[in-house]
Design an enzyme around this catalytic site. Structure first.
Site, PDB file in Angstrom:
ATOM      1  CE  LYS A  42      -5.281  -8.122  -2.228  1.00  7.88           C
ATOM      2  NZ  LYS A  42      -5.926  -8.036  -0.962  1.00  7.88           N
TER       3      LYS A  42
ATOM      4  CE  LYS B 224      -4.424  -1.790   1.154  1.00  5.20           C
ATOM      5  NZ  LYS B 224      -5.704  -1.721   1.796  1.00  5.20           N
TER       6      LYS B 224
ATOM      7  CE  LYS C 294     -10.471  -2.032  -1.497  1.00  2.05           C
ATOM      8  NZ  LYS C 294     -10.914  -2.918  -0.452  1.00  2.05           N
TER       9      LYS C 294
HETATM   10  P1  ATP Z   1      -7.804  -4.595  -1.949  1.00  2.00           P
HETATM   11  O1  ATP Z   1      -6.507  -5.211  -2.283  1.00  2.00           O
HETATM   12  O2  ATP Z   1      -8.867  -4.833  -2.967  1.00  2.00           O
HETATM   13  O3  ATP Z   1      -7.710  -3.174  -1.452  1.00  2.00           O
HETATM   14  P2  ATP Z   1      -8.116  -5.465   0.723  1.00  2.00           P
HETATM   15  O4  ATP Z   1      -7.172  -6.550   1.083  1.00  2.00           O
HETATM   16  O5  ATP Z   1      -7.944  -4.104   1.258  1.00  2.00           O
HETATM   17  O6  ATP Z   1      -8.355  -5.453  -0.811  1.00  2.00           O
HETATM   18  P3  ATP Z   1     -10.477  -5.925   2.123  1.00  2.00           P
HETATM   19  O7  ATP Z   1     -11.691  -5.412   1.473  1.00  2.00           O
HETATM   20  O8  ATP Z   1     -10.082  -5.285   3.350  1.00  2.00           O
HETATM   21  O9  ATP Z   1      -9.498  -6.002   0.983  1.00  2.00           O
HETATM   22  O10 ATP Z   1     -10.523  -7.504   2.346  1.00  2.00           O
HETATM   23  C1  ATP Z   1     -11.574  -8.123   2.976  1.00  2.00           C
HETATM   24  C2  ATP Z   1     -11.429  -9.598   2.971  1.00  2.00           C
HETATM   25  O11 ATP Z   1     -11.366 -10.079   1.635  1.00  2.00           O
HETATM   26  C3  ATP Z   1     -10.185 -10.111   3.664  1.00  2.00           C
HETATM   27  O12 ATP Z   1     -10.543 -11.249   4.406  1.00  2.00           O
HETATM   28  C4  ATP Z   1      -9.264 -10.491   2.534  1.00  2.00           C
HETATM   29  O13 ATP Z   1      -8.418 -11.540   2.890  1.00  2.00           O
HETATM   30  C5  ATP Z   1     -10.241 -10.938   1.468  1.00  2.00           C
HETATM   31  N1  ATP Z   1      -9.722 -10.716   0.125  1.00  2.00           N
HETATM   32  C6  ATP Z   1      -9.374  -9.543  -0.453  1.00  2.00           C
HETATM   33  N2  ATP Z   1      -8.944  -9.726  -1.718  1.00  2.00           N
HETATM   34  C7  ATP Z   1      -9.037 -11.068  -1.951  1.00  2.00           C
HETATM   35  C8  ATP Z   1      -8.759 -11.907  -3.081  1.00  2.00           C
HETATM   36  N3  ATP Z   1      -8.312 -11.407  -4.213  1.00  2.00           N
HETATM   37  N4  ATP Z   1      -8.976 -13.229  -2.956  1.00  2.00           N
HETATM   38  C9  ATP Z   1      -9.455 -13.775  -1.818  1.00  2.00           C
HETATM   39  N5  ATP Z   1      -9.735 -13.043  -0.729  1.00  2.00           N
HETATM   40  C10 ATP Z   1      -9.533 -11.712  -0.778  1.00  2.00           C
END
Ligand code: ATP
Ligand code: LTN
Length: 337
Positions: A199, A117, A202
């Protein structure tokens, strides 16, 4: 919510920093509703965490409520589990501060989410982004949670939470339950449709399918999904050599419940061309009821407000108890009023 005392406790949260996507759904939310009868579950919108990255206030407010509607639409019945908004329970911020003082600079420096990040937001590498895992530890430890159901990317934060709990318990005596991560076997790491080696996230809308996307948008995203440039062209699960196809297979398996072997057999003799629309259709059908139900719940503002009000009251009751114990342990003078 009778007999919750005898059940193991489960807790998880998602940041309302973007719209819920297929990765969040398959890696986290989808697995949560299977637990609500068996466990005493707490699920929340991690809005305090969201502001580690700059947010538009109106969007943040809207997304927190939308996310709550999506939780309910995915089967998290507010009569059976506790759903709340993190900032409504100020004990999170209070224990977060305390745990900051029991979390080491070196530990925080090793967190891959911080590294990722801060590389993406070079103009806003703030203190909150760095100390975020101490707040996450507070979220979990306040509720004395036994299990934390999350995707693979959150494993490192869960391990740090355990280390902090053990450290605190060693200094002051048994205070926190040491929690365990609960990571699904399939769907723990859904990859981007446009770049299957990173991965699904968003911040990459082309490769990301949102729960609220219209069916035609989902179909288009799957049609354009990047598959692999190997010569073999058969549908076989091999994440290293064939990340694109393997990701589509994982998604298909998650939404249909078919095993990877069954999927290989189903597409025996067919190329990637047949796989993409089939997976797209399966995703459309599995998200359709979720989207429609979320929209219906979202329109009922009074109901949503009653859910998060009651959720915050229940959560506060549990959180307060732990925080009181922690204040005593660290040596704060008891508040006389
Ligand atoms: P991003 O990378 O999209 O900003 P983030 O990690 O900030 O995502 P959160 O919305 O906080 O995402 O994640 C919420 C939940 O979703 C967590 O349990 C995380 O492990 C799961 N998660 C996020 N992205 C994935 C993915 N690509 N595949 C499986 N699980 C995911
Ligand atoms: N850090 C998580 C969101 C999160 C969380 C939590 C998950 C905040 N607090 C407590 C489980 C338990 C993320 O970025 N996905």
């Amino acid at each position: 919510m009778e007999n919750q005392e005898n059940k193991k406790r489960m807790l998880s949260g998602i940041q309302p920093s973007g719209d819920l996507h297929l990765g969040n759904y398959l890696g986290a939310v989808k697995n949560w509703d299977e637990m609500i009868d068996q466990f005493d579950c707490y699920y929340f919108m991690a809005d305090l965490h969201s502001i580690t990255v700059r947010q538009n206030p109106a969007d943040l407010r809207r997304r927190s409520k939308t996310q709550l509607a999506q939780y309910i639409a995915s089967g998290l019945d507010p009569e059976k589990c506790t759903l709340f908004i993190q900032s409504h329970v100020h004990e999170h911020a209070e224990l977060g501060w305390i745990l900051n003082c029991y979390t080491m600079f070196g530990e925080l420096s090793r967190m891959t989410q911080f590294k990722d990040k801060s590389a993406k937001n070079t103009e806003n590498i703030n203190g909150g982004l760095f100390t975020y895992p101490a707040l996450m530890a507070a979220d979990i430890l306040l509720y004395q949670a036994d299990y934390v159901p999350v995707g693979e990317d959150q494993k490192q934060h869960c391990e740090l939470t355990r280390d902090v709990a053990i450290r605190f318990n060693n200094i002051y005596g048994e205070t926190f339950k040491v929690p365990e991560p609960f990571i699904p076997k399939v769907g723990a790491r859904i990859m981007s449709l446009s770049n299957p080696v990173s991965k699904m996230s968003k911040s990459d809308p082309a490769g990301c399918v949102f729960v609220m996307d219209k069916p035609e948008d989902i179909a288009r995203k799957f049609k354009r999904a990047v598959t692999d440039s190997d010569t073999e062209h058969c549908v076989r699960y091999a994440p290293k050599e064939k990340p694109g196809v393997s990701n589509l297979m994982q998604i298909y398996s998650s939404v249909t419940g078919k095993t990877l072997e069954e999927i290989e057999k189903e597409f025996d003799g067919q190329g990637y061309g047949a796989l993409k629309p089939t997976v797209g259709d399966a995703v459309i059908e599995s998200l359709r009821p979720l989207r429609e139900e979320s929209e219906r719940i979202l329109a009922d503002k009074a109901y949503l407000e009653s859910v998060y009000t009651e959720g915050a009251q229940k959560a506060t009751y549990v959180a307060r108890k732990t925080l009181r114990k922690v204040y005593k342990r660290v040596g704060f003078v008891e508040k006389p009023f």
